[in-house]
Design a protein around this motif. Structure first.
Motif, PDB file in Angstrom:
ATOM      1  N   LEU A   8       0.822  -1.210   0.000  1.00  0.00           N
ATOM      2  CA  LEU A   8       0.000   0.000   0.000  1.00  0.00           C
ATOM      3  C   LEU A   8       0.857   1.263   0.000  1.00  0.00           C
ATOM      4  CD1 LEU A   8      -2.860  -0.988   2.479  1.00  0.00           C
ATOM      5  CD2 LEU A   8      -2.979  -0.833  -0.024  1.00  0.00           C
ATOM      6  N   ILE A   9       1.964   1.229   0.715  1.00  0.00           N
ATOM      7  CA  ILE A   9       2.869   2.387   0.720  1.00  0.00           C
ATOM      8  C   ILE A   9       3.438   2.620  -0.674  1.00  0.00           C
ATOM      9  CG2 ILE A   9       5.100   3.247   1.552  1.00  0.00           C
ATOM     10  CD1 ILE A   9       4.418   1.877   4.254  1.00  0.00           C
ATOM     11  N   VAL A  10       3.901   1.568  -1.311  1.00  0.00           N
ATOM     12  CA  VAL A  10       4.442   1.687  -2.667  1.00  0.00           C
ATOM     13  C   VAL A  10       3.376   2.220  -3.618  1.00  0.00           C
ATOM     14  CG1 VAL A  10       5.334   0.378  -4.640  1.00  0.00           C
ATOM     15  CG2 VAL A  10       6.237  -0.034  -2.359  1.00  0.00           C
ATOM     16  N   ALA A  11       2.177   1.688  -3.538  1.00  0.00           N
ATOM     17  CA  ALA A  11       1.093   2.126  -4.434  1.00  0.00           C
ATOM     18  C   ALA A  11       0.749   3.593  -4.208  1.00  0.00           C
ATOM     19  CB  ALA A  11      -0.145   1.248  -4.222  1.00  0.00           C
ATOM     20  N   ALA A  12       0.646   4.009  -2.966  1.00  0.00           N
ATOM     21  CA  ALA A  12       0.291   5.406  -2.669  1.00  0.00           C
ATOM     22  C   ALA A  12       1.382   6.356  -3.137  1.00  0.00           C
ATOM     23  CB  ALA A  12       0.034   5.581  -1.170  1.00  0.00           C
ATOM     24  N   VAL A  13       2.634   6.012  -2.890  1.00  0.00           N
ATOM     25  CA  VAL A  13       3.742   6.881  -3.305  1.00  0.00           C
ATOM     26  C   VAL A  13       3.819   6.964  -4.821  1.00  0.00           C
ATOM     27  CG1 VAL A  13       6.261   7.132  -3.318  1.00  0.00           C
ATOM     28  CG2 VAL A  13       5.080   6.565  -1.195  1.00  0.00           C
ATOM     29  N   ASN A  14       3.707   5.840  -5.501  1.00  0.00           N
ATOM     30  CA  ASN A  14       3.763   5.849  -6.964  1.00  0.00           C
ATOM     31  C   ASN A  14       2.627   6.672  -7.565  1.00  0.00           C
ATOM     32  OD1 ASN A  14       6.132   4.404  -7.262  1.00  0.00           O
ATOM     33  ND2 ASN A  14       5.084   2.431  -7.323  1.00  0.00           N
ATOM     34  N   GLU A  15       1.429   6.560  -7.010  1.00  0.00           N
ATOM     35  CA  GLU A  15       0.296   7.337  -7.515  1.00  0.00           C
ATOM     36  C   GLU A  15       0.504   8.827  -7.250  1.00  0.00           C
ATOM     37  OE1 GLU A  15      -3.234   8.536  -9.292  1.00  0.00           O
ATOM     38  OE2 GLU A  15      -2.010   6.747  -9.553  1.00  0.00           O
ATOM     39  N   ALA A  16       1.033   9.169  -6.090  1.00  0.00           N
ATOM     40  CA  ALA A  16       1.297  10.579  -5.780  1.00  0.00           C
ATOM     41  C   ALA A  16       2.355  11.150  -6.725  1.00  0.00           C
ATOM     42  CB  ALA A  16       1.726  10.737  -4.327  1.00  0.00           C
ATOM     43  N   ILE A  17       3.374  10.382  -7.030  1.00  0.00           N
ATOM     44  CA  ILE A  17       4.402  10.826  -7.981  1.00  0.00           C
ATOM     45  C   ILE A  17       3.787  11.031  -9.359  1.00  0.00           C
ATOM     46  CG2 ILE A  17       6.477  10.092  -9.236  1.00  0.00           C
ATOM     47  CD1 ILE A  17       7.432   8.810  -6.587  1.00  0.00           C
ATOM     48  N   ARG A  18       2.945  10.093  -9.786  1.00  0.00           N
ATOM     49  CA  ARG A  18       2.281  10.227 -11.086  1.00  0.00           C
ATOM     50  C   ARG A  18       1.439  11.504 -11.133  1.00  0.00           C
ATOM     51  NH1 ARG A  18      -2.063  10.157 -13.481  1.00  0.00           N
ATOM     52  NH2 ARG A  18      -3.349   9.581 -11.719  1.00  0.00           N
ATOM     53  N   GLN A  19       0.697  11.769 -10.056  1.00  0.00           N
ATOM     54  CA  GLN A  19      -0.133  12.973 -10.005  1.00  0.00           C
ATOM     55  C   GLN A  19       0.712  14.245  -9.991  1.00  0.00           C
ATOM     56  OE1 GLN A  19      -3.109  12.937  -6.913  1.00  0.00           O
ATOM     57  NE2 GLN A  19      -3.795  10.882  -7.441  1.00  0.00           N
ATOM     58  N   ALA A  20       1.837  14.216  -9.292  1.00  0.00           N
ATOM     59  CA  ALA A  20       2.725  15.381  -9.255  1.00  0.00           C
ATOM     60  C   ALA A  20       3.315  15.649 -10.633  1.00  0.00           C
ATOM     61  CB  ALA A  20       3.839  15.171  -8.227  1.00  0.00           C
ATOM     62  N   GLN A  21       3.686  14.589 -11.343  1.00  0.00           N
ATOM     63  CA  GLN A  21       4.216  14.754 -12.694  1.00  0.00           C
ATOM     64  C   GLN A  21       3.153  15.340 -13.617  1.00  0.00           C
ATOM     65  OE1 GLN A  21       5.509  10.674 -13.235  1.00  0.00           O
ATOM     66  NE2 GLN A  21       7.672  11.282 -13.078  1.00  0.00           N
ATOM     67  N   ALA A  22       1.926  14.866 -13.493  1.00  0.00           N
ATOM     68  CA  ALA A  22       0.833  15.388 -14.316  1.00  0.00           C
ATOM     69  C   ALA A  22       0.571  16.853 -13.977  1.00  0.00           C
ATOM     70  CB  ALA A  22      -0.427  14.549 -14.115  1.00  0.00           C
ATOM     71  N   MET A  23       0.619  17.196 -12.689  1.00  0.00           N
ATOM     72  CA  MET A  23       0.404  18.573 -12.268  1.00  0.00           C
ATOM     73  C   MET A  23       1.471  19.486 -12.867  1.00  0.00           C
ATOM     74  SD  MET A  23       0.543  20.228  -8.423  1.00  0.00           S
ATOM     75  CE  MET A  23       2.278  19.801  -8.229  1.00  0.00           C
ATOM     76  N   MET A  24       2.731  19.068 -12.797  1.00  0.00           N
ATOM     77  CA  MET A  24       3.816  19.886 -13.324  1.00  0.00           C
ATOM     78  C   MET A  24       3.744  19.988 -14.840  1.00  0.00           C
ATOM     79  SD  MET A  24       5.000  20.998 -10.632  1.00  0.00           S
ATOM     80  CE  MET A  24       6.264  21.998 -11.366  1.00  0.00           C
ATOM     81  N   SER A  25       3.358  18.928 -15.507  1.00  0.00           N
ATOM     82  CA  SER A  25       3.195  18.960 -16.958  1.00  0.00           C
ATOM     83  C   SER A  25       2.089  19.935 -17.349  1.00  0.00           C
ATOM     84  CB  SER A  25       2.871  17.559 -17.477  1.00  0.00           C
ATOM     85  OG  SER A  25       2.672  17.579 -18.866  1.00  0.00           O
ATOM     86  N   ASP A  26       0.993  19.913 -16.598  1.00  0.00           N
ATOM     87  CA  ASP A  26      -0.121  20.825 -16.844  1.00  0.00           C
ATOM     88  C   ASP A  26       0.311  22.275 -16.614  1.00  0.00           C
ATOM     89  OD1 ASP A  26      -2.913  21.399 -17.416  1.00  0.00           O
ATOM     90  OD2 ASP A  26      -3.099  21.863 -15.275  1.00  0.00           O
ATOM     91  N   GLU A  27       1.052  22.522 -15.535  1.00  0.00           N
ATOM     92  CA  GLU A  27       1.540  23.872 -15.238  1.00  0.00           C
ATOM     93  C   GLU A  27       2.478  24.364 -16.335  1.00  0.00           C
ATOM     94  OE1 GLU A  27       0.730  26.011 -12.689  1.00  0.00           O
ATOM     95  OE2 GLU A  27      -0.821  24.541 -12.239  1.00  0.00           O
ATOM     96  N   MET A  28       3.367  23.492 -16.809  1.00  0.00           N
ATOM     97  CA  MET A  28       4.310  23.862 -17.862  1.00  0.00           C
ATOM     98  C   MET A  28       3.566  24.171 -19.151  1.00  0.00           C
ATOM     99  SD  MET A  28       7.393  24.590 -18.518  1.00  0.00           S
ATOM    100  CE  MET A  28       8.222  23.970 -17.084  1.00  0.00           C
ATOM    101  N   SER A  29       2.535  23.393 -19.428  1.00  0.00           N
ATOM    102  CA  SER A  29       1.734  23.616 -20.631  1.00  0.00           C
ATOM    103  C   SER A  29       1.055  24.986 -20.586  1.00  0.00           C
ATOM    104  CB  SER A  29       0.688  22.515 -20.770  1.00  0.00           C
ATOM    105  OG  SER A  29      -0.098  22.728 -21.921  1.00  0.00           O
ATOM    106  N   LYS A  30       0.592  25.376 -19.403  1.00  0.00           N
ATOM    107  CA  LYS A  30      -0.029  26.696 -19.250  1.00  0.00           C
ATOM    108  C   LYS A  30       0.984  27.804 -19.495  1.00  0.00           C
ATOM    109  CE  LYS A  30      -3.469  25.225 -15.873  1.00  0.00           C
ATOM    110  NZ  LYS A  30      -3.851  25.300 -14.454  1.00  0.00           N
ATOM    111  N   LEU A  31       2.196  27.610 -19.004  1.00  0.00           N
ATOM    112  CA  LEU A  31       3.240  28.630 -19.152  1.00  0.00           C
ATOM    113  C   LEU A  31       3.708  28.789 -20.587  1.00  0.00           C
ATOM    114  CD1 LEU A  31       5.454  27.942 -16.008  1.00  0.00           C
ATOM    115  CD2 LEU A  31       3.948  29.894 -16.384  1.00  0.00           C
ATOM    116  N   THR A  32       3.762  27.668 -21.307  1.00  0.00           N
ATOM    117  CA  THR A  32       4.274  27.714 -22.673  1.00  0.00           C
ATOM    118  C   THR A  32       3.176  27.857 -23.705  1.00  0.00           C
ATOM    119  OG1 THR A  32       4.222  25.302 -22.906  1.00  0.00           O
ATOM    120  CG2 THR A  32       6.284  26.303 -22.053  1.00  0.00           C
ATOM    121  N   GLY A  33       1.939  27.956 -23.259  1.00  0.00           N
ATOM    122  CA  GLY A  33       0.827  28.076 -24.194  1.00  0.00           C
ATOM    123  C   GLY A  33       0.634  26.841 -25.044  1.00  0.00           C
ATOM    124  N   GLY A  34       1.045  25.705 -24.533  1.00  0.00           N
ATOM    125  CA  GLY A  34       0.867  24.448 -25.253  1.00  0.00           C
ATOM    126  C   GLY A  34       1.998  24.127 -26.234  1.00  0.00           C
TER     127      GLY A  34
END
Length: 76
Positions: A43-69
């Protein structure tokens, strides 16, 4: 910014920053009483991996906003 992800119906929750640093893990005391060490580890591995995936998606979304896609080499 941070994201949270849970596993096991909320038995384990991990919080990760946008820099992909694990800042906290919360474990429901009930799972500790069960004594199922292997399940807790999974469960610890699953929760950490999912949180990392969500953080990567969040940063990708933020970068996309900054660069206008625009796709900028080396930035994702």
């Amino acid at each position: 910014r941070t994201v949270e992800a849970s596993a096991g119906g909320g038995m384990v929750t991990a919080r990760v920053t946008g820099k992909l640093q694990l800042v906290s893990i919360t474990i429901d005391p009930e799972i500790l009483r069960s004594g199922d060490r292997e399940m807790l580890q999974d469960l610890i591995v699953a929760a950490v991996n999912e949180a990392i995936r969500q953080a990567q998606a969040m940063m990708s979304d933020e970068m996309s906003k900054l660069t206008g896609g625009l796709r900028i080499p080396g930035l994702g």
